[in-house]
Design an enzyme around this catalytic site. Structure first.
Site, short mmCIF file in Angstrom:
data_model
loop_
_atom_site.label_atom_id
_atom_site.label_comp_id
_atom_site.label_asym_id
_atom_site.label_seq_id
_atom_site.Cartn_x
_atom_site.Cartn_y
_atom_site.Cartn_z
N TYR A 298 1.00 -1.08 0.02
CA TYR A 298 -0.02 0.10 -0.10
C TYR A 298 1.19 0.82 -0.07
CZ TYR A 298 -4.44 2.95 1.24
OH TYR A 298 -5.40 3.05 1.54
N TYR A 342 -5.69 5.88 -6.86
CA TYR A 342 -5.79 5.74 -5.45
C TYR A 342 -7.52 5.23 -5.19
CZ TYR A 342 -6.86 7.34 -0.30
OH TYR A 342 -7.11 6.51 0.87
#
Lengths: 393, 335
Positions: A298, A342
């Protein structure tokens, strides 16, 4: 995975479908429609229909309820619906929830989804100015009157301490993470930054956002949706795509955990909640860092990619900047959230599935064992996804 | 009006109004005056109330005076949160420019006595559907104020207003509103000014029952750290239980005010009206061992460093808000 003992979830469920909308700065349509489009696309990819679905999982932050997505997609009765909290920390946990439901026989086909107009609608990067006096609002409230108001600033507080502890500069430490993501995104037609790689010099010249973080340390903001279809490994073997087997799945929260402002514990040079995830994933999968072919870690902000590599044991504390600079692990091959989009980590899970199918635009030859993580600096989750038969059950 | 179907615009307005339910209207409000004998005497004379309980050395305040201790006075409410102003502005914008107080309900949990200093929080409890009254058509807004003394609840004051378009004036939809000239545009400008003033204020502390003691201490220029009465572990942030041993018992110790910068951030972007970037925010490790986020003041932002020795100071911001901030200890400024 339990914190203390190995669980029995590994090898029971698989991701059999992935689907996404385009990733944009202004989708021009509702978040519900983005959710429905991505769910339909994922089911089509799996060769399943909405009528096959009996479970849905999303984030507590998602604005599209499971029941409404079910209606908009033409699904029938649902026997399982669940949501996971803590922002992007939910990403891999949605798959864990789905796998648990499938393994327990609570549902047969579960779709995980996340869709938002995060760029054209409510932008997380624009910061927080107000919180209700709930326990959760109050926790964040300790920083607000002083002007520590944005996700970048909350991450920067820990990042500064990391640089100090290991005698690093922001350019040398964070630059390689940004450059790697943008190199992969440059080759990915679905990426917002397709065709636009950056250099270390570009990174170092980009403007400060929340020192020590620069613009190119921060992920983009995106409109879009991503969905994942989970079913049993047995059923997966009869479907259209090679299964991405959920070999291990785990959530993690550390001691003295705060949602994004865990400033009051330990030495602020790592991510203790990700250590909780890492210990479970290694024990549950029986794998070690050297066994991993692709890491999808991430990356809302570059510093926490470094700390994840260290928490998972790919390298020693303080050595991650060199590890990334030397390309010792294929990392965020879709371009990550810095380069592709994102999507709160869900697009990363989809990339791991593509690597196992052999269809990534930055394909790692023979990739059979992948590690995926969810939001960092928050209570989080992770997955080890493997090709069918790549890991002994 | 209840039996009519609302139009889509009304529906949309109601949805937007309902979104304010549960949001704070006043956070950590402080009574302008302590409970005091002269105000009690004036009240009793005006009401013709000769109850002996309200005079003498053991006097209590008439319970129905509850609202008197929390009123803002003619100069208005300093501590109002943005949400309440926004809600009223939305109603103004929709043509509901008139206001009438309709009723209030109070609960009295303990008597107030001269010398008591009240603190209070107000939430927007409910916004009604669209209602037509003889005065005009509009919406009832109910707020609930919880009043405390020394952290203990003293009473609850529920207050209802009707924000309405005077009879004979239609509720405006927003597009019409924009095309209007004259008064309404001026109202709109005033609303925007109000919005800008609110926006220029620092975010308020988020205060609830678990941490009110901390902010009460700050108001009195004391930085209070919780201490577990079972295992003596100090803790910050404030919580109703000990993270080390789980005990619910606690007292407080006053921090000496000495500390060092454990980490820091220099904020550049995005700009927030109340702050002038670049500015430094420190994670301060107090001499007692706990950490607190605060501003590092009296030193250029680019001179802040990890390890900088700092000391506590209380500063007032936006007229009514006191915050604990840290300045370099003497002789350490531009090291």
């Amino acid at each position: 995975m339990s914190v203390r003992t190995r669980d029995s979830l590994g090898g029971r469920a698989a991701i059999v479908g992935i689907g996404a909308t385009e990733f944009s700065k202004d989708s021009g349509r509702s978040e519900l429609r983005l959710a429905a489009e991505s769910v339909r696309a994922a089911l089509a990819d799996a060769g399943l229909t909405p009528a096959d679905v009996d479970g849905l999982v999303t984030f507590t932050m998602d604005t599209s309820p499971e029941i409404t997505v079910a209606q908009a997609c033409g699904m029938g009765e649902l026997s399982f619906f669940s949501r996971v909290h803590y922002g992007g920390g939910a990403a891999c946990a949605t798959v864990q929830q789905a796998a648990l439901a499938v393994a327990a026989g609570v549902a047969e086909v579960v779709v995980c989804y996340r869709a938002f107009n995060e760029r054209s609608g409510r932008r997380f990067g624009s910061g927080v100015r107000h919180r209700e006096p709930s326990a959760e609002g109050t926790a964040l409230g300790w920083t607000l009157p002083f002007g520590l108001l944005t996700p970048a600033s909350w991450v920067a507080m820990t990042a500064q301490r990391y640089l100090y502890a290991y005698g690093l500069t922001p350019e040398d430490a964070f630059g390689p993470v940004a450059v790697t993501a943008r190199r992969h995104a440059a080759a990915n037609p679905a990426a917002y930054f397709h065709g636009r790689p950056i250099t270390r010099a570009d990174h170092a010249a980009s403007r400060w956002i929340a020192e020590p973080l620069r613009l190119l340390d921060c992920c983009q903001e995106t409109d879009g949706g991503q969905a994942l279809v989970v079913t049993s490994v047995e059923r997966a073997r009869d479907l259209r795509q090679p299964p991405a087997v959920v070999t291990a799945a785990a959530q993690g929260a550390g001691r003295s955990q705060e949602q994004m402002t865990s400033f009051y514990r330990d030495d602020l040079t790592g991510l203790p909640e990700m250590s909780v995830v890492a210990r479970q994933l290694w024990r549950g999968s029986g794998l070690a860092p050297a066994d991993i072919d692709v890491g999808i870690l991430y990356d809302h902000f570059t510093p926490f990619v470094l700390m994840q590599l260290e928490e998972f044991g790919f390298c020693a504390p303080g050595e991650a900047p060199a590890f990334v600079a030397e390309d010792r692990l294929p990392l965020n091959t879709h371009g990550g959230q810095l380069g592709e989009a994102y999507l709160h980590g869900m697009n990363g899970v989809a990339e791991a599935v593509r690597q196992l199918r052999g269809t990534s635009v930055n394909q790692v030859p023979g990739a059979a064992r992948t590690l995926v993580t969810a939001g960092t600096g928050v209570p989080t989750s992770g997955l080890v996804l493997t090709a069918d038969g790549a890991v002994e059950g | 009006m209840d039996d009519e179907f609302p139009t889509r615009d009304e529906d949309e307005l109601h949805t937007r109004l309902k979104a304010y339910e549960g949001r704070a209207a006043t956070v950590a409000g402080v009574g302008r005056d302590p409970v005091n004998a002269p105000m009690i005497r004036h009240w009793c004379e005006a009401m013709g109330d000769r109850n002996p309980a309200y005079t003498g050395p053991d006097a209590i305040a008439p319970p129905t005076m509850l609202q008197a201790w929390i009123m803002g006075g003619l100069s208005g409410h300093g501590g109002r949160a943005r949400a309440y102003g926004e809600l009223l502005a939305l109603l103004d914008e929709a043509g509901c420019t008139s206001v009438v107080a309709t009723d209030c309900e109070q609960e009295y949990l303990r008597p107030l006595r001269p010398g008591d200093e009240v603190t209070f929080d107000t939430v927007i409890e409910s916004v009604s559907g669209r209602k037509t009254t003889k005065l005009g058509t509009g919406y009832f807004v109910t707020t609930r104020t919880d009043i405390r003394v020394g952290g203990a609840s003293a009473g609850t004051h529920r207050f209802r207003i009707l924000k309405y378009a005077p009879a004979g004036h239609d509720l405006k939809d927003r597009d019409q509103d924009r095309n209007q000239d004259g008064d309404r545009n001026q109202d709109g400008d005033r609303n925007q000014d109000r919005g800008r003033q609110e926006a220029a204020r620092r975010p308020r502390p988020v205060v609830n029952r678990d941490n009110a003691g901390f902010w009460e201490g700050v108001r009195r220029h004391r930085l209070l750290v919780q201490r577990c009465t079972a295992c003596a572990t100090l803790r910050f942030p404030w919580l109703p239980g000990c993270g080390t041993c789980g005990s619910a018992g606690w007292d407080t110790v006053e921090a000496s005010g000495e500390g060092t910068v454990y980490s820091y951030v220099v904020m550049h972007h995005p700009p927030f009206p109340a702050f002038s970037p670049p500015y430094a925010i420190g994670l301060i490790e107090l001499a007692e061992g706990v950490r607190i986020v605060s501003n590092v003041v009296d030193v250029p932002y680019d001179k802040v460093r990890i390890g900088l020795p700092v000391e506590l100071e209380f500063r007032a911001y936006d007229d009514d808000s006191v915050l604990p901030v840290f300045r370099p200890r003497a002789g350490e400024a531009a090291a």
